[in-house]
Write an enzyme that holds these catalytic residues in place. Sequence first.
Site, PDB file in Angstrom:
ATOM      1  N   ASP A 202       0.836  -1.205   0.000  1.00 12.32           N
ATOM      2  CA  ASP A 202       0.000   0.000   0.000  1.00 12.32           C
ATOM      3  C   ASP A 202       0.873   1.258   0.000  1.00 12.32           C
ATOM      4  O   ASP A 202       1.937   1.270  -0.614  1.00 12.32           O
ATOM      5  CB  ASP A 202      -0.930  -0.035   1.220  1.00 12.32           C
ATOM      6  CG  ASP A 202      -2.289   0.552   0.922  1.00 12.32           C
ATOM      7  OD1 ASP A 202      -2.375   1.779   0.814  1.00 12.32           O
ATOM      8  OD2 ASP A 202      -3.254  -0.212   0.784  1.00 12.32           O
ATOM      9  N   HIS A 242      -3.815   4.860   4.390  1.00 11.63           N
ATOM     10  CA  HIS A 242      -4.523   3.666   3.924  1.00 11.63           C
ATOM     11  C   HIS A 242      -3.872   2.378   4.409  1.00 11.63           C
ATOM     12  O   HIS A 242      -4.527   1.491   4.965  1.00 11.63           O
ATOM     13  CB  HIS A 242      -4.580   3.712   2.395  1.00 11.63           C
ATOM     14  CG  HIS A 242      -5.531   2.758   1.779  1.00 11.63           C
ATOM     15  ND1 HIS A 242      -5.119   1.616   1.125  1.00 11.63           N
ATOM     16  CD2 HIS A 242      -6.872   2.771   1.692  1.00 11.63           C
ATOM     17  CE1 HIS A 242      -6.176   0.975   0.661  1.00 11.63           C
ATOM     18  NE2 HIS A 242      -7.253   1.652   0.990  1.00 11.63           N
ATOM     19  N   SER A 419     -11.717  -1.842   1.023  1.00 11.82           N
ATOM     20  CA  SER A 419     -10.425  -1.784   1.709  1.00 11.82           C
ATOM     21  C   SER A 419     -10.567  -2.140   3.182  1.00 11.82           C
ATOM     22  O   SER A 419      -9.610  -2.586   3.809  1.00 11.82           O
ATOM     23  CB  SER A 419      -9.826  -0.383   1.588  1.00 11.82           C
ATOM     24  OG  SER A 419      -9.441  -0.105   0.272  1.00 11.82           O
TER      25      SER A 419
END
Length: 793
Positions: A202, A242, A419
Amino acid sequence: MNYRGIYRRRYVFVLLLLVAVVNISYGWTVLKNKDYKRRYLSPSGVEKVRKHLSRKYVASRNNTQTFKKHYFSNTWAVHIDPPDNDVADRIAKKHGFTNIGKIGNIEGHYHFKHEEIGERELEKARHKTALLNLEDEVKFAEQQKILERVKRDGIPNDPYFKDMWYLLNTGQASGPAGVDMNVVPVWKKNITGRGIVISVLDDGLDWTHPDLEANYDQTASIVLNDNDNDPMPRDSDADNCHGTRCAGEAAAIANNGICGTGVAYNAKIGGVRMLDGQATDALEASALGFRGDHIDIYINCWGPKDDGKTFGKPGPMAAKALRLGAEQGRNRLGSIFVWATGNGGLTDDDCNCDGYTTSIFTISIGCIGDHGLSAYYTEKCSSTLAVTFNGASHKEGRENKMVTTDLYHQCTEEFKGTSASAPLAAGIIALTLEANPLLTWRDVQALIVHTAQITSPVDEGWKRNGAGFHFNHKFGFGRLDANAMVNAAQSWKNLPAQRKCTAASGFDHQDIPRGDSLFINIPTVACESSSAQIAKVEHVVLTVSFVHRRRGDVSIDLISPKDTKSQMLSPRKYDDSDEGLDEWSFMTVYNWGENPKGIWRLKITDNPNQDDVMNLFNGDNTDDVESLEERVIDTQTKQNKAEWEKMRKENPYFDVPYPTGVRKDKVLGSTEINDNSFDTPHTETFKIIRNHIPEVNLQNNDNMNTLNFDPVTGRKKNSINKKIINSRKRNFLTFRNFLKKSKKVQVQQEETGTQRVQVNAGYENPRISCESGYTTCSGVLINYKLTFYGTGE
């Protein structure tokens, strides 16, 4: 001194200079205007300009051109044979490059970087590529294109909330008690992910977070964007949270009084920083192949845009890295790649248009909300293996909270999208691998197929395949159940070696009828009497090439000899491309366990005016079944809470018992539907109806329409609805004829009038030449190939 004479001479000089400049400018203007008129004002020049502007606009609408500002990177992928790091260093230094190192686990492939080549110096870059390719040891050298990749958490955030209802649901959220991942019984067995390594691919990982630091694994971490070993995100940009949020859901530390708890809270967690910069095929291959000997599970919550018009897949090196990871990772047991399906439901996106989720080597995970219903942005496709929870509701508006780690050592409950679902699945898989470390990548997928639980049981999309497994294009095989999966893993026997069978292919061009379907029968013996013979299929891959006037109007269905239908491609209202597809591989897992021998049926349909069809058959007055179920669940939940409050007043020590939730304890046989098929404390309404259901056979899905009772939902079919539907069909046919006439007029106006800056989905593509010789087709199927992956007897 005669100042007057000096000033006069200067004045004359300046005047002459101005006259000269004016004359030169005028002459240049004349020449320029003549050249302009010659080049652009001639009929052929005007046509060239018009076509150029038209191509640019169509490309921007169809998303076929990448953002050009950063189209090429200053990195090269170089294949050197025989593979030798010293040779790679020598060649790199000779031509002004730096050898960054090997590309993942691909032998002989090296990553070169040139600091002095800018993003727009194409000629210089081509020259460098040519020089590299002249070296005897270099098999190929390729400058890396920059790929556009987006994170999949673009859902609006909600206020803070501490209770993690998806781990233990006692009714603290808006949904019913018991709808969770059933993870607490696994923790009680002291199975917490110990010994398992997870890495998040990520935008980085804040490993100094107090809820992650003790579980951080440096060996499972790297920065591919900057060739560094510290995956700390650039926290100057708040969007780089994230990866840290994904990590917290999977492996945040338990019992430390900080933030929340990860599903596998004793697993080790690492981070590969690869999204904080330019994405290339080489970079993705490096990430997917990074430390496959050490990392067990890779979390991937990124991919092509979920805009309803993009087709995106791994490049050749990334695809090879996935395959090698499955073949060689985890000491040849196979790396586990968990992938989020995407959030494109609002744009009618189809996760089979994402080549990462359709790979047989990835576990594609969708999402559901606290009621066990599909999220309003859920993507449906035949490659989805299962679902877990996130904060979304079935209807846009109400959201639930997901607790996880955040930047700046904070805790957040604002993690949304698929996600938020994929890391939960990775945590459950980590628990499963601790219970049985010898599971292969295919064993993990098979365990999901066998143990996933039915969610939203009244949804009409639930079917049963020829091997007895329930599936739904929204939910895959169902909701992951950690306890069921771990229990099954402890006594699981490894699957036999995988076999691959190219069952059939066709290269005869065939017309796709306008507003109709092309049917193809594909008989196969599934490589009978050979070492590739398959008796139980796991993955079915359909590779097709076609051209079509509007790609978004095309739907593709594949029906197995056991009558199991998989929708390989659904219509997409925003996909206006007229380019079709070239060798695109669709995949379905919904034939799992079936014998593929027999006649397969391929159906390719042109669906014009799909928006009008949806409006006619799904009007504002039409309730979808899941909305009705949500209201019933809410009513039952209120009743249960009232009873619990009453019991608490009578007994201060009363606590809510662990709820069973919506689960099935085993895979049902084709005649085993009964009152206990969907064991849930809040579906008594549905049980009452099912008391009157006769035994039915679910194996033949096509015959289900002839039953008076729906065998999955247990609801009596309403004959009045059929009359309404037939009436709507007649209205639709009349309306479609009207649209065809309107469309024809519009096409004529477009062809004879001035070009408008607009792409109309109904325009005919003049490049499509029907094989029949008539202009009645909407496109042409160029070729197809059917491939089976599975086991023998």
